[in-house]
Write a protein that holds these residues in place. Structure first.
Motif, mmCIF file in Angstrom:
data_model
loop_
_atom_site.group_PDB
_atom_site.id
_atom_site.type_symbol
_atom_site.label_atom_id
_atom_site.label_comp_id
_atom_site.label_asym_id
_atom_site.label_seq_id
_atom_site.Cartn_x
_atom_site.Cartn_y
_atom_site.Cartn_z
ATOM 1 N N THR A 98 0.836 -1.205 0.000
ATOM 2 C CA THR A 98 0.000 0.000 0.000
ATOM 3 C C THR A 98 0.871 1.256 0.000
ATOM 4 O OG1 THR A 98 -1.763 -1.161 1.160
ATOM 5 C CG2 THR A 98 -1.811 1.241 1.255
ATOM 6 N N ASP A 99 1.899 1.258 0.848
ATOM 7 C CA ASP A 99 2.814 2.407 0.906
ATOM 8 C C ASP A 99 3.513 2.630 -0.434
ATOM 9 O OD1 ASP A 99 2.119 2.749 3.567
ATOM 10 O OD2 ASP A 99 3.955 1.813 4.350
ATOM 11 N N ALA A 100 3.986 1.555 -1.041
ATOM 12 C CA ALA A 100 4.704 1.661 -2.308
ATOM 13 C C ALA A 100 3.783 2.168 -3.423
ATOM 14 C CB ALA A 100 5.309 0.311 -2.697
ATOM 15 N N VAL A 101 2.562 1.674 -3.463
ATOM 16 C CA VAL A 101 1.609 2.128 -4.485
ATOM 17 C C VAL A 101 1.271 3.597 -4.261
ATOM 18 C CG1 VAL A 101 -0.749 1.854 -5.354
ATOM 19 C CG2 VAL A 101 0.680 -0.161 -4.955
ATOM 20 N N ARG A 102 1.054 3.993 -3.010
ATOM 21 C CA ARG A 102 0.780 5.399 -2.712
ATOM 22 C C ARG A 102 1.927 6.272 -3.186
ATOM 23 N NH1 ARG A 102 0.623 5.464 2.612
ATOM 24 N NH2 ARG A 102 2.759 6.176 2.676
ATOM 25 N N ASP A 103 3.162 5.839 -2.932
ATOM 26 C CA ASP A 103 4.330 6.601 -3.373
ATOM 27 C C ASP A 103 4.363 6.732 -4.904
ATOM 28 O OD1 ASP A 103 5.061 6.861 -0.727
ATOM 29 O OD2 ASP A 103 6.667 5.345 -0.829
ATOM 30 N N GLN A 104 4.045 5.650 -5.594
ATOM 31 C CA GLN A 104 4.011 5.690 -7.055
ATOM 32 C C GLN A 104 2.928 6.653 -7.558
ATOM 33 O OE1 GLN A 104 5.670 4.230 -9.719
ATOM 34 N NE2 GLN A 104 7.231 3.693 -8.222
ATOM 35 N N LEU A 105 1.774 6.624 -6.924
ATOM 36 C CA LEU A 105 0.664 7.483 -7.353
ATOM 37 C C LEU A 105 0.926 8.954 -7.034
ATOM 38 C CD1 LEU A 105 -2.390 5.276 -6.342
ATOM 39 C CD2 LEU A 105 -1.386 5.585 -8.624
ATOM 40 N N ALA A 106 1.745 9.214 -6.033
ATOM 41 C CA ALA A 106 2.051 10.594 -5.644
ATOM 42 C C ALA A 106 3.119 11.229 -6.533
ATOM 43 C CB ALA A 106 2.508 10.633 -4.188
ATOM 44 N N ARG A 107 3.751 10.436 -7.378
ATOM 45 C CA ARG A 107 4.792 10.976 -8.254
ATOM 46 C C ARG A 107 4.241 12.096 -9.116
ATOM 47 N NH1 ARG A 107 5.983 6.080 -11.352
ATOM 48 N NH2 ARG A 107 6.003 7.621 -13.008
ATOM 49 N N GLU A 108 5.032 13.122 -9.302
ATOM 50 C CA GLU A 108 4.617 14.287 -10.098
ATOM 51 C C GLU A 108 4.454 13.964 -11.578
ATOM 52 O OE1 GLU A 108 3.680 17.292 -9.013
ATOM 53 O OE2 GLU A 108 3.926 16.512 -6.982
ATOM 54 N N ASP A 109 5.223 12.997 -12.087
ATOM 55 C CA ASP A 109 5.204 12.721 -13.522
ATOM 56 C C ASP A 109 4.135 11.715 -13.944
ATOM 57 O OD1 ASP A 109 6.487 10.607 -12.275
ATOM 58 O OD2 ASP A 109 7.925 10.296 -13.898
ATOM 59 N N LEU A 110 3.273 11.316 -13.021
ATOM 60 C CA LEU A 110 2.206 10.379 -13.359
ATOM 61 C C LEU A 110 1.142 11.094 -14.194
ATOM 62 C CD1 LEU A 110 1.537 7.407 -12.798
ATOM 63 C CD2 LEU A 110 0.113 8.175 -10.910
ATOM 64 N N ASP A 111 0.710 10.457 -15.248
ATOM 65 C CA ASP A 111 -0.295 11.012 -16.160
ATOM 66 C C ASP A 111 -1.543 11.439 -15.382
ATOM 67 O OD1 ASP A 111 -2.812 10.595 -17.876
ATOM 68 O OD2 ASP A 111 -1.223 10.627 -19.373
ATOM 69 N N PRO A 112 -2.063 12.641 -15.650
ATOM 70 C CA PRO A 112 -3.268 13.119 -14.933
ATOM 71 C C PRO A 112 -4.466 12.176 -15.088
ATOM 72 C CG PRO A 112 -2.278 14.907 -16.186
ATOM 73 C CD PRO A 112 -1.535 13.656 -16.554
ATOM 74 N N HIS A 113 -4.561 11.509 -16.230
ATOM 75 C CA HIS A 113 -5.648 10.558 -16.472
ATOM 76 C C HIS A 113 -5.538 9.377 -15.498
ATOM 77 C CE1 HIS A 113 -8.799 8.750 -18.843
ATOM 78 N NE2 HIS A 113 -8.074 7.662 -19.043
ATOM 79 N N ILE A 114 -4.304 8.940 -15.257
ATOM 80 C CA ILE A 114 -4.074 7.834 -14.324
ATOM 81 C C ILE A 114 -4.361 8.286 -12.892
ATOM 82 C CG2 ILE A 114 -2.377 6.154 -13.477
ATOM 83 C CD1 ILE A 114 -3.194 5.842 -16.477
ATOM 84 N N LYS A 115 -3.943 9.509 -12.561
ATOM 85 C CA LYS A 115 -4.236 10.037 -11.220
ATOM 86 C C LYS A 115 -5.746 10.147 -11.000
ATOM 87 C CE LYS A 115 -0.090 12.480 -9.873
ATOM 88 N NZ LYS A 115 0.500 13.666 -9.292
ATOM 89 N N ALA A 116 -6.474 10.588 -12.016
ATOM 90 C CA ALA A 116 -7.929 10.695 -11.896
ATOM 91 C C ALA A 116 -8.548 9.315 -11.677
ATOM 92 C CB ALA A 116 -8.514 11.353 -13.144
ATOM 93 N N ALA A 117 -8.038 8.321 -12.386
ATOM 94 C CA ALA A 117 -8.540 6.955 -12.210
ATOM 95 C C ALA A 117 -8.244 6.466 -10.795
ATOM 96 C CB ALA A 117 -7.917 6.020 -13.248
ATOM 97 N N ALA A 118 -7.068 6.801 -10.281
ATOM 98 C CA ALA A 118 -6.710 6.414 -8.914
ATOM 99 C C ALA A 118 -7.632 7.095 -7.905
ATOM 100 C CB ALA A 118 -5.249 6.747 -8.634
ATOM 101 N N LEU A 119 -7.968 8.355 -8.145
ATOM 102 C CA LEU A 119 -8.901 9.056 -7.255
ATOM 103 C C LEU A 119 -10.280 8.405 -7.288
ATOM 104 C CD1 LEU A 119 -7.958 12.816 -7.701
ATOM 105 C CD2 LEU A 119 -7.758 11.416 -5.633
ATOM 106 N N ASP A 120 -10.699 7.962 -8.480
ATOM 107 C CA ASP A 120 -11.972 7.234 -8.577
ATOM 108 C C ASP A 120 -11.935 5.986 -7.716
ATOM 109 O OD1 ASP A 120 -13.028 9.081 -10.339
ATOM 110 O OD2 ASP A 120 -12.691 7.850 -12.131
ATOM 111 N N LYS A 121 -10.838 5.241 -7.819
ATOM 112 C CA LYS A 121 -10.683 4.015 -7.022
ATOM 113 C C LYS A 121 -10.681 4.346 -5.529
ATOM 114 C CE LYS A 121 -9.459 0.398 -9.749
ATOM 115 N NZ LYS A 121 -10.304 -0.776 -9.701
ATOM 116 N N LEU A 122 -9.982 5.408 -5.160
ATOM 117 C CA LEU A 122 -9.932 5.821 -3.755
ATOM 118 C C LEU A 122 -11.340 6.165 -3.258
ATOM 119 C CD1 LEU A 122 -8.563 6.680 -1.126
ATOM 120 C CD2 LEU A 122 -8.153 8.920 -2.193
#
Length: 168
Positions: free
Chosen positions: A33-57
């Motif tokens: 969970t910690d490692a995935v959170r760190d990956q999702l918090a990366r600045e260079d992650l595609d905004p579309h992927i971040k939005a999908a992660a927020l949906d999942k959250l």
């Protein structure tokens, strides 16, 4: 959520799990969970992927809220609490305080149906484990389940490919 975004999120989780796996094939859920959170918090992650992660959250938080408010036996010997939630299926929830007789009947039907599915799934697991434990005993030289599946039960990489085609 798009299939591409969902696929990318699953890939992030899988990569993290592989990176955390020890020599015995184990990893800890909290570390994952910690490692995935760190990956999702990366600045260079595609905004579309971040939005999908927020949906999942958001979905996870809502599910957790519903589980926390799921009716359970109280010290007073009753399931009732006005702030608990009765789930009626198809995404409809009702505060227990405002549930009607037809709501209770639907809740009861869903509960029985869910119990039957759980019992069936558990029976499958128990049968599978019983067969594998017997096979481990009969093949004392086999240490890992993956080897047992390949040697005794004939599992091949084609099985994985077929499962992917079926959407499993």
């Amino acid at each position: 959520m798009t299939t591409t975004a969902e696929s990318r999120l699953r890939h992030i989780v899988e990569q993290s799990a592989v990176a955390l796996t020890d020599a015995d094939g184990r990893f800890h859920k909290r570390h994952l969970t910690d490692a995935v959170r760190d990956q999702l918090a990366r600045e260079d992650l595609d905004p579309h992927i971040k939005a999908a992660a927020l949906d999942k959250l958001a979905q996870s938080l809502v599910t957790g809220f519903g589980e926390h408010r799921n009716p359970r036996r109280r010290r007073a010997g009753t399931l009732f609490h006005p702030q608990d939630i009765v789930k009626l299926g198809t995404g409809i929830w009702v505060w227990m305080d405002r549930a009607t007789d037809s709501d209770l009947l639907e809740w009861s039907r869903l509960s029985r149906r869910n119990r039957a599915r759980i019992d069936l799934a558990d029976a499958e697991v128990q049968d599978y484990v019983d067969q594998r434990i017997d096979a481990f005993r009969a093949h004392g030289d086999v240490v890992y389940l993956g080897d047992l599946e390949r040697v005794v039960f004939g599992w091949t990489e084609e099985h994985a490919d077929q499962a992917d085609l079926l959407g499993s």
